[in-house]
Design a protein around this motif. Sequence first.
Motif, short mmCIF file in Angstrom:
data_model
loop_
_atom_site.label_atom_id
_atom_site.label_comp_id
_atom_site.label_asym_id
_atom_site.label_seq_id
_atom_site.Cartn_x
_atom_site.Cartn_y
_atom_site.Cartn_z
N PHE A 1 3.60 2.35 -9.88
CA PHE A 1 4.74 1.67 -9.97
C PHE A 1 5.89 2.46 -9.08
CE2 PHE A 1 3.33 -1.37 -12.80
CZ PHE A 1 2.51 -0.69 -13.55
N LEU A 2 6.78 1.80 -8.42
CA LEU A 2 7.63 2.67 -7.56
C LEU A 2 9.05 1.88 -8.08
CD1 LEU A 2 5.12 2.13 -5.64
CD2 LEU A 2 6.06 3.92 -4.39
N TRP A 3 10.32 2.66 -7.65
CA TRP A 3 11.42 2.07 -7.52
C TRP A 3 12.10 2.46 -6.12
CZ3 TRP A 3 14.22 -0.88 -10.91
CH2 TRP A 3 13.54 -1.14 -12.16
N TYR A 4 12.73 1.57 -5.49
CA TYR A 4 13.35 1.49 -4.18
C TYR A 4 15.02 1.08 -4.34
CZ TYR A 4 9.20 2.31 -1.52
OH TYR A 4 8.09 2.61 -0.76
N LYS A 5 15.79 1.85 -3.67
CA LYS A 5 17.07 1.38 -3.53
C LYS A 5 17.52 1.04 -2.27
CE LYS A 5 20.19 5.13 -3.45
NZ LYS A 5 21.07 6.35 -3.97
N LYS A 6 18.32 -0.11 -2.06
CA LYS A 6 18.90 -0.59 -0.95
C LYS A 6 20.33 -0.80 -1.05
CE LYS A 6 17.82 -4.52 2.17
NZ LYS A 6 19.01 -4.56 2.64
N TYR A 7 20.99 -0.17 0.26
CA TYR A 7 22.21 -0.43 0.56
C TYR A 7 22.41 -1.45 1.48
CZ TYR A 7 23.19 4.19 -1.43
OH TYR A 7 23.22 5.13 -2.51
N PRO A 8 23.35 -2.36 1.43
CA PRO A 8 23.60 -3.38 2.56
C PRO A 8 23.42 -2.90 4.08
CG PRO A 8 25.48 -3.27 0.95
CD PRO A 8 24.67 -2.06 0.76
N ALA A 9 22.54 -4.03 4.87
CA ALA A 9 22.42 -3.67 6.13
C ALA A 9 21.41 -2.39 6.17
CB ALA A 9 23.58 -3.50 6.93
N GLU A 10 20.71 -1.95 5.38
CA GLU A 10 19.74 -0.80 5.44
C GLU A 10 18.60 -1.16 4.94
OE1 GLU A 10 23.09 2.92 4.99
OE2 GLU A 10 21.23 2.92 4.00
N GLY A 11 17.32 -0.53 5.34
CA GLY A 11 16.11 -0.80 4.74
C GLY A 11 16.01 -0.19 3.19
N PRO A 12 15.09 -0.63 2.37
CA PRO A 12 14.97 0.01 1.05
C PRO A 12 14.57 1.67 1.36
CG PRO A 12 13.58 -2.03 1.10
CD PRO A 12 14.34 -1.98 2.72
N THR A 13 14.99 2.39 0.46
CA THR A 13 14.54 3.74 0.36
C THR A 13 13.80 4.03 -1.05
OG1 THR A 13 16.50 4.52 -0.28
CG2 THR A 13 16.23 4.52 2.22
N PHE A 14 12.89 4.82 -0.68
CA PHE A 14 12.03 5.12 -2.11
C PHE A 14 12.97 6.20 -2.99
CE2 PHE A 14 8.84 6.46 -4.57
CZ PHE A 14 8.81 7.71 -4.88
N LEU A 15 12.96 5.76 -4.32
CA LEU A 15 13.50 6.56 -5.24
C LEU A 15 12.81 7.51 -6.15
CD1 LEU A 15 16.62 7.12 -6.05
CD2 LEU A 15 16.37 5.07 -7.61
N ILE A 16 11.91 6.73 -6.77
CA ILE A 16 11.18 7.43 -7.54
C ILE A 16 9.71 6.65 -8.35
CG2 ILE A 16 12.15 6.62 -9.72
CD1 ILE A 16 11.90 9.28 -11.09
N SER A 17 8.76 7.31 -8.45
CA SER A 17 7.53 6.46 -8.63
C SER A 17 6.83 7.21 -10.10
CB SER A 17 6.66 6.60 -7.45
OG SER A 17 6.11 7.99 -7.37
N ILE A 18 6.07 6.21 -10.56
CA ILE A 18 5.37 6.63 -11.62
C ILE A 18 3.85 6.20 -11.74
CG2 ILE A 18 6.07 4.82 -13.37
CD1 ILE A 18 6.02 6.79 -15.66
N SER A 19 2.82 6.98 -12.06
CA SER A 19 1.49 6.43 -12.13
C SER A 19 1.10 5.91 -13.63
CB SER A 19 0.48 7.70 -11.98
OG SER A 19 -0.90 7.42 -12.54
N SER A 20 0.34 5.14 -13.74
CA SER A 20 0.16 4.54 -14.86
C SER A 20 -0.52 5.39 -16.04
CB SER A 20 -0.91 3.32 -14.81
OG SER A 20 -2.19 3.80 -14.25
N ILE A 21 -0.94 6.58 -15.60
CA ILE A 21 -1.40 7.50 -16.41
C ILE A 21 -0.15 8.22 -17.28
CG2 ILE A 21 -3.83 7.90 -15.23
CD1 ILE A 21 -2.64 10.51 -14.29
N LYS A 22 0.85 8.39 -16.73
CA LYS A 22 2.06 9.00 -17.53
C LYS A 22 3.01 7.54 -18.01
CE LYS A 22 1.98 12.60 -14.15
NZ LYS A 22 3.10 13.43 -13.21
#
Lengths: 113, 116
Positions: free
Chosen positions: A33-54
Amino acid sequence: DQQVKQNSPSLSVQEGRISILNCDYTNSMFDYFLWYKKYPAEGPTFLISISSIKDKNEDGRFTVFLNKSAKHLSLHIVPSQPGDSAVYFCAASVLDSSYKLIFGSGTRLLVRP
Amino acid sequence: GAGVSQTPSNKVTEKGKYVELRCDPISGHTALYWYRQSLGQGPEFLIYFQGTGAADDSGLPNDRFFAVRPEGSVSTLKIQRTERGDSAVYLCASSPGGRVNTGELFFGEGSRLTVL
């Protein structure tokens, strides 16, 4: 059939307080699972992730919590800053097709000064 | 360049026309992805390239959509006989390899397509 759901389209938080963004999923095969952040007129940028084992992953002000039994994850931002104002997307993938991210519809976060 | 570059940034076309959208990935990235984002939705997977070959094109909505990456770098997404429902932001992303488990999926700013 939305496999990844972000039921809150928007969230407003005071600067310095905690922001909690929620995400639910239906596919039990998702294992990353991942979270991405997006500002207007920009592409999404990776923020943080987590594996299902955690069940928790922390990176500075950002912490992601995973509750597999509830098929729920959340992103906590503490303390929230005005620069955090953006659209946040939750995404999930399955191990054998990890290139194919399934995104939620996003939550727009506004951090008020 | 430093990031993923997409051109054009905006494209307005008429229903039935042919459109090409270009993506220049980060140098050295072998994996390239196309996603589509409709208004109020999250990005939706279209196609994934590993090198020159399309490893998975299961997200392409129909045979009007086609993508190529002939030399393993620049990719072009081609849409024939455009329809109003094709209006969306088309996002390209690249990564060092095919696995995204490290979160290394770098998106461009997107090409906004409007079909009148």
